[in-house]
Design an enzyme around this catalytic site. Structure first.
Site, PDB file in Angstrom:
ATOM      1  N   LYS A 121       3.781   0.954  -2.086  1.00  0.00           N
ATOM      2  CA  LYS A 121       4.088   1.854  -3.194  1.00  0.00           C
ATOM      3  C   LYS A 121       5.518   1.740  -3.686  1.00  0.00           C
ATOM      4  CE  LYS A 121       0.237   3.885  -1.576  1.00  0.00           C
ATOM      5  NZ  LYS A 121      -0.542   3.360  -0.429  1.00  0.00           N
ATOM      6  N   TRP A 150      -4.967  10.952   5.555  1.00  0.00           N
ATOM      7  CA  TRP A 150      -5.451   9.751   4.877  1.00  0.00           C
ATOM      8  C   TRP A 150      -6.752   9.353   5.538  1.00  0.00           C
ATOM      9  CZ3 TRP A 150      -4.227   4.187   6.408  1.00  0.00           C
ATOM     10  CH2 TRP A 150      -4.658   3.282   5.425  1.00  0.00           C
ATOM     11  N   ASP A 200       3.812   7.719   9.971  1.00  0.00           N
ATOM     12  CA  ASP A 200       3.251   6.897   8.912  1.00  0.00           C
ATOM     13  C   ASP A 200       4.156   7.110   7.703  1.00  0.00           C
ATOM     14  OD1 ASP A 200      -0.090   6.524   7.396  1.00  0.00           O
ATOM     15  OD2 ASP A 200       1.855   5.705   6.831  1.00  0.00           O
TER      16      ASP A 200
END
Lengths: 410, 410
Positions: free
Chosen positions: B256, B138, B220
């Site tokens: 999300k 990311w 993460d």
């Protein structure tokens, strides 16, 4: 063996420890005059009626979704926030040289401003630029600037304990003798913890020296509307500085004046020389925001934006703010009256002279300890009390407790 | 002359620039396969039905107010969030060695964790501890750890472009060679941007080396539930590491899986050797939080907490998550079929083998440029596409466009 075995136990934040001790206290007449949040005359938190109304509007608005806000925040929040402090008709806004960064309360706005200044102000990554905070000041100012990398955070003279007022000559002396380009954290109104603000004439003097000595003005505005009950009046100092043509920051909090403490609603207003400089500054702000929280939370900003942008709701909000400010003024008047009628030694004019949520009582640390331990009246070691903690039901008890503390403890 | 005249213009964040370009494009068939947010088959954002329901419950609940949350956040959010990651019955909970910090989305959790590690891990303020991020990863990982003060951010082998899969040998090699105590950012599931996760056997091997070489796992976890449609399955790696006795951090995002992107709902789960160490760690986390955002925003945490703590709402939420995960799986399936049917050169198995929101198409920068400029199909320069951007209405157009890019552009 833990990888964390060398981690030290950190001391708790004083104001929250105080509330914790208060919560644990069983005494029936206990009073919490610690943390700075508004309380009704029943001693309860208050959700502003206008906030409740707008929350309902939001939940029933099916056009709204939860998509990411832009990095700098909700546009209508940013612009209406900057307008509220600078004025709708601000020339600086018309000249396109005012920008806002939606932040996590006043703390977040100070943090983003501090991170930017450390990187880009007075050279590049100049961690040595002195940062001046008032003596005394909000307990978190020092740490916010230190953690942003500034190595030299210093006090500027502010509170004169003797005369219980502003030490203007000390303040001006510090302004004259500090290194050029030093950063000064100024309280826009309702100074925390002293409740003592410069007068308009005094602000003019302060501004003159700051301009001449090229000092950077970083305003902390956490009580607009709450101080006097009038939004424009409370923003006078900030507007005056802007009218002098200087570039500056203003960290705004809507925690108190909207009672939205836990939704973390803040705005960093940036006033630059022109649109081009502003643009480059905002582009760097985006980088700093991106690695801290990516983009800000929506709920609180929506509530504030909808309110500020609707004439009806705006009017209702100003009313709610006045309700809070007026109750504080009433408590100030009554506390002073009661201390005077008790014949408590000392002068108590400062209680009504001071402005905003807090009063710097002048009680010394022994007297404070007495208040907390013997009377179960909780206040900060500095002698700071939150006027909002006073109610018609507890004010007699508090006045008597202060009287006892002053007369029996030296 | 402005104080800001030397401030350079920062480049925009790539993924947001892509969306900005997409918005300005007036081509009728334009498709946005850029930023990672879920879209319905009508290509609209989706507010989860359970979220809408809970928002209504909250607004009608007059027992709630807007008083500050504790510094570490809403207690019932923190505990339920950690339970979702580790499993309700994880022994680590009974052993009282799991703690949490409510943070501003996944970014905020990473940042607080990074700030903590910079101050307290592998010595005090050891800015030289290497931090390893996957190649690729990311785009914000590097920035977060750099801004937290780490000076040595390195890539670890991850994506094998030739075989379009995990470069396990390279990864293990980097683990063996990394200085002891290095920090490794691991994607819990649904690796961003490759969509390629280690298998359970591969995770076991990774864990073995990390334990032996005393490397710190910092997970993460932004897609739990979203990857396979099953919460437990998506948390397998995390739970395995905990069962192996690691002390670790997990940065959890509910952006999300709850579709709560703009309320910034995150949680940093801390797993320590024992309660004593955990207590000291959390006390230092408080100090870091206090100078960043003071205390976190309430709205999103309340929504998640209420949902996770109610069996009925929890079941409804899992259903909503499965709806999203299933639509993504359908689009993966269909995209691959269409490319195969078109006879597009190359193998397209990776489209259905990869997991989560993203697919690493394997398209090179020239082909990506073609897609954007000629076909108005927007994707990241890396070839990453967001499967959620595909719909039954645009999937033919997108397949055709990919076919053209692959056959015409080398």
């Amino acid at each position: 063996m833990s990888v964390f075995c060398d981690v030290q136990q950190a001391a708790p934040v004083a104001v929250f420890k105080l509330t914790q001790d208060f919560n644990n206290d069983q005494f029936p007449n206990k009073v919490n005059l610690g943390v700075g949040a508004y309380r009704t005359d029943e001693g309860k938190p208050w959700v502003l009626p206008v906030v409740k109304k707008v929350e309902k509007l939001i939940v029933h608005d099916d056009r709204l979704n939860h998509e990411y806000l832009p990095i700098l925040g909700l546009p209508e929040f940013r612009s209406s926030s900057s307008k509220i402090v600078l004025g709708d008709d601000s020339p600086a806004i018309r000249e396109d040289r005012v920008g806002g960064v939606q932040c996590l309360g006043g703390t977040g706005a100070l943090k983003m401003g501090a991170e930017f200044l450390r990187r880009f102000y007075n050279g590049s990554n100049n961690t040595k630029t002195p940062v001046y905070v008032s003596a005394p000041t909000w307990e978190n100012h020092n740490a916010v600037f230190s953690s942003a990398g500034f190595e030299d955070v210093r006090p500027y003279k502010y509170w004169d304990a003797e005369k219980r007022g502003l030490d203007l000559s000390g303040f001006l002396r510090d302004l004259e003798s500090c290194p050029e380009r030093s950063i000064f954290v100024l309280h826009a109104c309702a100074h925390n913890p002293t409740g003592t603000d410069p007068s308009q004439e005094q602000w003019k003097q302060i501004a003159e020296v700051m301009m001449r000595r090229k000092l950077f003005a970083f305003f902390d505005s956490a009580y607009q509307g709450f101080a006097s009950g009038n939004l424009d009046k409370d923003a006078w100092a900030v507007c005056y500085f802007v009218s002098m043509g200087i570039e500056m920051f203003c960290a705004q909090s809507f925690s108190k004046n909207f009672g939205l403490y836990n939704e973390r609603v803040g705005n960093l207003t940036i006033v630059a020389r022109d649109a081009d400089n502003l643009k480059r500054v905002l582009s760097q702000m985006e980088k700093i925001v991106r690695t801290t929280w990516s983009n800000p939370p929506s709920q609180g900003a929506r509530i504030v934006a909808i309110t500020l942008n609707s004439p009806e709701l705006f009017s209702e909000w100003k009313d709610n703010v006045k309700t809070m400010a007026d109750r504080v003024l009433l408590m100030r008047a009554q506390l002073k009256a009661k201390l005077q009628s008790l014949g408590t030694p000392g002068t108590w004019d400062h209680i009504t002279d001071q402005i905003g949520m807090f009063s710097f009582t002048g009680l010394n640390s022994k007297q404070v300890e007495y208040m907390v331990k013997e009377k179960h009246v909780y206040l900060m070691a500095s002698g700071r009390i939150n006027m909002c903690g006073l109610t018609s039901k507890n004010i007699d008890y508090v006045a008597e407790s202060i009287h006892e503390a002053v007369t029996t403890v030296q | 002359m402005s104080l800001f005249s030397d401030v350079p213009q920062a480049p925009p964040v790539a993924v947001f620039k892509l969306t900005a370009d997409f918005r300005e494009d007036s081509h009728p068939q334009k498709v946005n396969l850029g930023v990672g947010a879920y879209r319905t088959d009508d290509c609209q954002p989706w507010v989860l039905p359970v979220v809408k329901k809970v928002e209504r419950l909250l607004v009608e609940d007059n027992s709630l107010n807007h008083e500050y949350l504790p510094i570490l956040g809403l207690p019932e959010f923190r505990s339920s969030a950690s339970k979702v990651a580790l499993g309700d019955d994880n022994p680590a909970f009974k052993e009282n060695r799991v703690g949490a910090v409510q943070a501003l989305g996944g970014t905020g959790a990473l940042r607080i964790g990074a700030d903590f590690l910079h101050r307290w891990y592998n010595g005090v303020n050891n800015a030289a501890t290497p931090v390893y991020v996957s190649a690729p990863t990311w785009e914000n990982h590097n920035g977060v750890f750099t801004d937290a003060g780490f000076k040595d951010i390195r890539p670890y082998h991850y994506w094998d472009a030739a075989k379009r899969g995990l470069d396990l040998t390279g990864l293990l090699d980097d683990l063996e060679k990394a200085p002891e105590h290095s920090i490794f950012i691991l994607h819990a599931c649904a690796h961003n941007p490759t969509g390629t996760d280690p298998t359970q056997e591969e995770w076991k091997t990774i864990a073995e080396v990390m334990k032996r070489r005393k490397l710190f796992p910092f997970f993460d976890s932004a897609y739990q539930g979203f990857a396979s449609g099953n919460l437990e399955k998506d948390a397998w790696a995390i739970r395995f590491f905990v069962s192996q006795g690691f002390e670790l951090f997990i940065a959890q995002s509910f952006s999300k899986n709850f579709g709560l992107y703009n309320e910034r709902v995150g949680n940093l789960t801390v797993v320590s050797k024992d309660n004593e160490n955990l207590t000291r760690v959390l006390s230092q986390m408080e100090k870091i939080v206090r100078t960043t955002w003071s205390n976190p925003p309430s709205q999103g945490a309340r929504i998640v907490s209420k949902t996770l703590n109610s069996p009925e709402l929890f079941a409804e939420w899992k259903d909503n998550v499965k709806t999203m995960a299933d639509r993504v799986l359908l689009m993966r399936d269909q995209l691959k079929s269409k490319l195969l049917a078109l006879g597009t050169p190359g193998t397209w198995d990776h489209i259905t083998q990869q997991i989560g929101m993203f697919s690493f198409t394997g398209l090179n920068p020239k082909q990506v440029e073609y897609l954007i400029k000629e076909k108005h199909v927007y994707l990241m320069a890396s070839g990453r596409i967001n499967m959620c951007g595909l719909t039954s209405k645009n999937i033919d157009y997108v397949s055709q466009a990919i076919h053209e890019a692959v056959t015409k552009v080398q």
